[in-house]
Design an enzyme around this catalytic site. Structure first.
Site, PDB file in Angstrom:
ATOM      1  N   SER A   7       0.851  -1.189   0.000  1.00  0.00           N
ATOM      2  CA  SER A   7       0.000   0.000   0.000  1.00  0.00           C
ATOM      3  C   SER A   7       0.888   1.241   0.000  1.00  0.00           C
ATOM      4  O   SER A   7       1.653   1.460   0.940  1.00  0.00           O
ATOM      5  CB  SER A   7      -0.883   0.008   1.247  1.00  0.00           C
ATOM      6  OG  SER A   7      -1.362   1.322   1.461  1.00  0.00           O
ATOM      7  N   HIS A  32      -1.280  -1.269  -4.245  1.00  0.00           N
ATOM      8  CA  HIS A  32      -2.537  -0.899  -3.585  1.00  0.00           C
ATOM      9  C   HIS A  32      -2.571   0.618  -3.351  1.00  0.00           C
ATOM     10  O   HIS A  32      -1.646   1.185  -2.764  1.00  0.00           O
ATOM     11  CB  HIS A  32      -2.619  -1.661  -2.268  1.00  0.00           C
ATOM     12  CG  HIS A  32      -3.909  -1.527  -1.540  1.00  0.00           C
ATOM     13  ND1 HIS A  32      -5.024  -2.293  -1.825  1.00  0.00           N
ATOM     14  CD2 HIS A  32      -4.272  -0.731  -0.498  1.00  0.00           C
ATOM     15  CE1 HIS A  32      -6.003  -1.982  -0.996  1.00  0.00           C
ATOM     16  NE2 HIS A  32      -5.577  -1.026  -0.180  1.00  0.00           N
ATOM     17  N   ASP A  34      -4.724   3.691  -1.740  1.00  0.00           N
ATOM     18  CA  ASP A  34      -5.771   3.978  -0.758  1.00  0.00           C
ATOM     19  C   ASP A  34      -6.323   5.385  -0.938  1.00  0.00           C
ATOM     20  O   ASP A  34      -5.623   6.376  -0.717  1.00  0.00           O
ATOM     21  CB  ASP A  34      -5.192   3.850   0.656  1.00  0.00           C
ATOM     22  CG  ASP A  34      -5.017   2.395   1.062  1.00  0.00           C
ATOM     23  OD1 ASP A  34      -5.991   1.628   0.926  1.00  0.00           O
ATOM     24  OD2 ASP A  34      -3.914   2.038   1.501  1.00  0.00           O
ATOM     25  N   MET A  36      -9.027   8.178   0.258  1.00  0.00           N
ATOM     26  CA  MET A  36      -9.873   8.529   1.412  1.00  0.00           C
ATOM     27  C   MET A  36     -10.400   9.955   1.235  1.00  0.00           C
ATOM     28  O   MET A  36      -9.675  10.832   0.752  1.00  0.00           O
ATOM     29  CB  MET A  36      -9.048   8.446   2.701  1.00  0.00           C
ATOM     30  CG  MET A  36      -8.356   7.104   2.886  1.00  0.00           C
ATOM     31  SD  MET A  36      -7.573   6.983   4.509  1.00  0.00           S
ATOM     32  CE  MET A  36      -6.619   5.478   4.311  1.00  0.00           C
ATOM     33  N   HIS A  65      -8.409   1.194  -3.808  1.00  0.00           N
ATOM     34  CA  HIS A  65      -9.308   0.955  -2.677  1.00  0.00           C
ATOM     35  C   HIS A  65      -9.990   2.279  -2.339  1.00  0.00           C
ATOM     36  O   HIS A  65      -9.377   3.169  -1.761  1.00  0.00           O
ATOM     37  CB  HIS A  65      -8.464   0.430  -1.504  1.00  0.00           C
ATOM     38  CG  HIS A  65      -9.239   0.188  -0.253  1.00  0.00           C
ATOM     39  ND1 HIS A  65      -8.617  -0.044   0.960  1.00  0.00           N
ATOM     40  CD2 HIS A  65     -10.578   0.126  -0.002  1.00  0.00           C
ATOM     41  CE1 HIS A  65      -9.541  -0.243   1.893  1.00  0.00           C
ATOM     42  NE2 HIS A  65     -10.733  -0.130   1.336  1.00  0.00           N
ATOM     43  N   MET A  67     -12.135   4.447  -0.235  1.00  0.00           N
ATOM     44  CA  MET A  67     -12.772   4.630   1.071  1.00  0.00           C
ATOM     45  C   MET A  67     -13.473   5.982   1.027  1.00  0.00           C
ATOM     46  O   MET A  67     -13.098   6.937   1.707  1.00  0.00           O
ATOM     47  CB  MET A  67     -11.701   4.575   2.177  1.00  0.00           C
ATOM     48  CG  MET A  67     -11.209   3.158   2.429  1.00  0.00           C
ATOM     49  SD  MET A  67      -9.625   3.117   3.275  1.00  0.00           S
ATOM     50  CE  MET A  67      -8.532   3.258   1.871  1.00  0.00           C
ATOM     51  N   MET A 136     -11.428  -6.130   5.731  1.00  0.00           N
ATOM     52  CA  MET A 136     -10.643  -5.123   6.455  1.00  0.00           C
ATOM     53  C   MET A 136     -10.293  -5.684   7.826  1.00  0.00           C
ATOM     54  O   MET A 136     -11.171  -6.055   8.610  1.00  0.00           O
ATOM     55  CB  MET A 136     -11.444  -3.824   6.629  1.00  0.00           C
ATOM     56  CG  MET A 136     -11.747  -3.062   5.346  1.00  0.00           C
ATOM     57  SD  MET A 136     -10.300  -2.659   4.332  1.00  0.00           S
ATOM     58  CE  MET A 136      -9.305  -1.709   5.466  1.00  0.00           C
ATOM     59  N   ASP A 175      -6.704  -6.534   4.281  1.00  0.00           N
ATOM     60  CA  ASP A 175      -6.110  -5.198   4.301  1.00  0.00           C
ATOM     61  C   ASP A 175      -6.108  -4.643   5.721  1.00  0.00           C
ATOM     62  O   ASP A 175      -7.166  -4.440   6.315  1.00  0.00           O
ATOM     63  CB  ASP A 175      -6.925  -4.288   3.371  1.00  0.00           C
ATOM     64  CG  ASP A 175      -6.313  -2.905   3.210  1.00  0.00           C
ATOM     65  OD1 ASP A 175      -5.214  -2.658   3.734  1.00  0.00           O
ATOM     66  OD2 ASP A 175      -6.960  -2.066   2.539  1.00  0.00           O
ATOM     67  N   GLY A 176      -4.900  -4.402   6.249  1.00  0.00           N
ATOM     68  CA  GLY A 176      -4.757  -3.753   7.547  1.00  0.00           C
ATOM     69  C   GLY A 176      -3.958  -4.585   8.534  1.00  0.00           C
ATOM     70  O   GLY A 176      -4.343  -5.711   8.869  1.00  0.00           O
ATOM     71  N   GLY A 197       1.146  -2.036   4.138  1.00  0.00           N
ATOM     72  CA  GLY A 197       1.712  -0.697   3.995  1.00  0.00           C
ATOM     73  C   GLY A 197       2.939  -0.534   4.853  1.00  0.00           C
ATOM     74  O   GLY A 197       4.079  -0.600   4.388  1.00  0.00           O
TER      75      GLY A 197
HETATM   76  C1  DX5 Z   1      -6.257   1.326   5.826  1.00  0.00           C
HETATM   77  C2  DX5 Z   1      -5.846   1.146   4.395  1.00  0.00           C
HETATM   78  C3  DX5 Z   1      -4.746   0.171   4.261  1.00  0.00           C
HETATM   79  C4  DX5 Z   1      -3.455   0.648   4.887  1.00  0.00           C
HETATM   80  C5  DX5 Z   1      -2.739  -0.570   5.397  1.00  0.00           C
HETATM   81  O1  DX5 Z   1      -7.337   2.168   5.895  1.00  0.00           O
HETATM   82  O2  DX5 Z   1      -6.929   0.672   3.604  1.00  0.00           O
HETATM   83  O3  DX5 Z   1      -4.535  -0.246   2.922  1.00  0.00           O
HETATM   84  O4  DX5 Z   1      -2.600   1.322   4.007  1.00  0.00           O
HETATM   85  O5  DX5 Z   1      -1.642  -0.157   6.125  1.00  0.00           O
HETATM   86  P1  DX5 Z   1      -0.928  -1.120   7.165  1.00  0.00           P
HETATM   87  O6  DX5 Z   1      -0.446  -2.300   6.365  1.00  0.00           O
HETATM   88  O7  DX5 Z   1       0.164  -0.279   7.710  1.00  0.00           O
HETATM   89  O8  DX5 Z   1      -1.967  -1.524   8.161  1.00  0.00           O
HETATM   90 ZN    ZN Z   2      -6.469  -0.239   1.602  1.00  0.00          ZN
END
Ligand code: DX5
Ligand code: ZN
Length: 228
Positions: A7, A32, A34, A36, A65, A67, A136, A175-176, A197
């Protein structure tokens, strides 16, 4: 075969191209991205311009992704930016069936993400419209959060649903909080894509070592249908 999806949320954005090339060359199959909006989740991150920039430096699968609330408004922009997979949250769209249809009409693979508190039953009736389920394992919004343990069982149940629907081609992403510590249980539970990430871009020996660490942690681990 399990794909690793770094990510970029945790990368050094001033060095975005270098960071993406590093994980691409380290063998990460998906990148990936993200997105937001400050409404669906408390944080604001990146838009189609960055997805387009990522597309420009890699031929790997670009996994977007979303969000964001009412994702239909922006799906065409991310499709144009070169996303291969576009994932929406089941909680963020009222007409999930229509949203998934829109993604597929644009020639992209359609994903649905479920927050930790959202039951798998939320996707039961749109199974035929889905190419990817995203479990998630943190509450979305930030990188670097602690992995929610109960997610392993949810992944197993999602795997069982996929098998029950004879939909073996549906990918199952987690993811997470994914790291070399949490990845083995997820691989054994039937995940096919692991997003990471901070475990990759925050690895003390660099992002390539981060990809390698997760890859080695799941070596030889395969999901087996129970009873076989
Ligand atoms: C969280 C994101 C993830 C995030 C994961 O809201 O959707 O993709 O980047 O990060 P890590 O691997 O550090 O939890
Ligand atoms: Zn994500």
């Amino acid at each position: 075969m399990i794909r690793i999806a770094p990510s970029i949320l945790s990368c050094r954005f001033a060095e975005l191209g270098t960071e993406v090339r590093t994980v691409d060359e380290a063998g990460a199959e998906w990148i990936h991205v993200d997105v937001m909006d400050g409404h669906f989740v408390p944080n604001i991150t990146i838009g189609p311009l960055i997805a387009d920039a990522v597309r420009g430096v890699t031929s790997r699968t670009v996994d977007v992704h979303l969000m964001i609330k009412d994702p239909d408004r922006y799906i065409p922009d991310f499709a144009r930016a070169g996303a291969d997979v576009i994932t929406v949250h089941a909680e963020a769209t009222v007409h999930l069936h229509r949203t998934l249809g829109l993604i597929r009409e644009l020639g992209k693979r359609a994903g649905v993400a479920l927050n930790p508190s959202t039951p798998l039953s939320a996707i039961e009736d749109v199974f035929d419209e889905i190419d990817l389920i995203v479990i998630m394992s943190v509450n979305p919004g930030f990188g670097g959060q602690a992995f929610i343990r109960g997610s392993v069982d949810k992944v197993s149940r999602a795997r069982a649903m996929i098998e029950a629907h004879r939909s073996g081609q549906i990918d199952l992403e987690v993811d997470g909080g994914v790291s070399a510590k949490t990845a083995p249980a997820l691989a054994a539970a039937g995940a096919t894509v692991l997003v990471a990430g901070s475990a990759i871009f925050g690895h003390p020996a660099g992002a390539a070592a981060g990809v390698d660490a997760i890859r080695s942690s799941i070596e030889g681990i395969h999901w087996h249908r129970s009873g076989t």
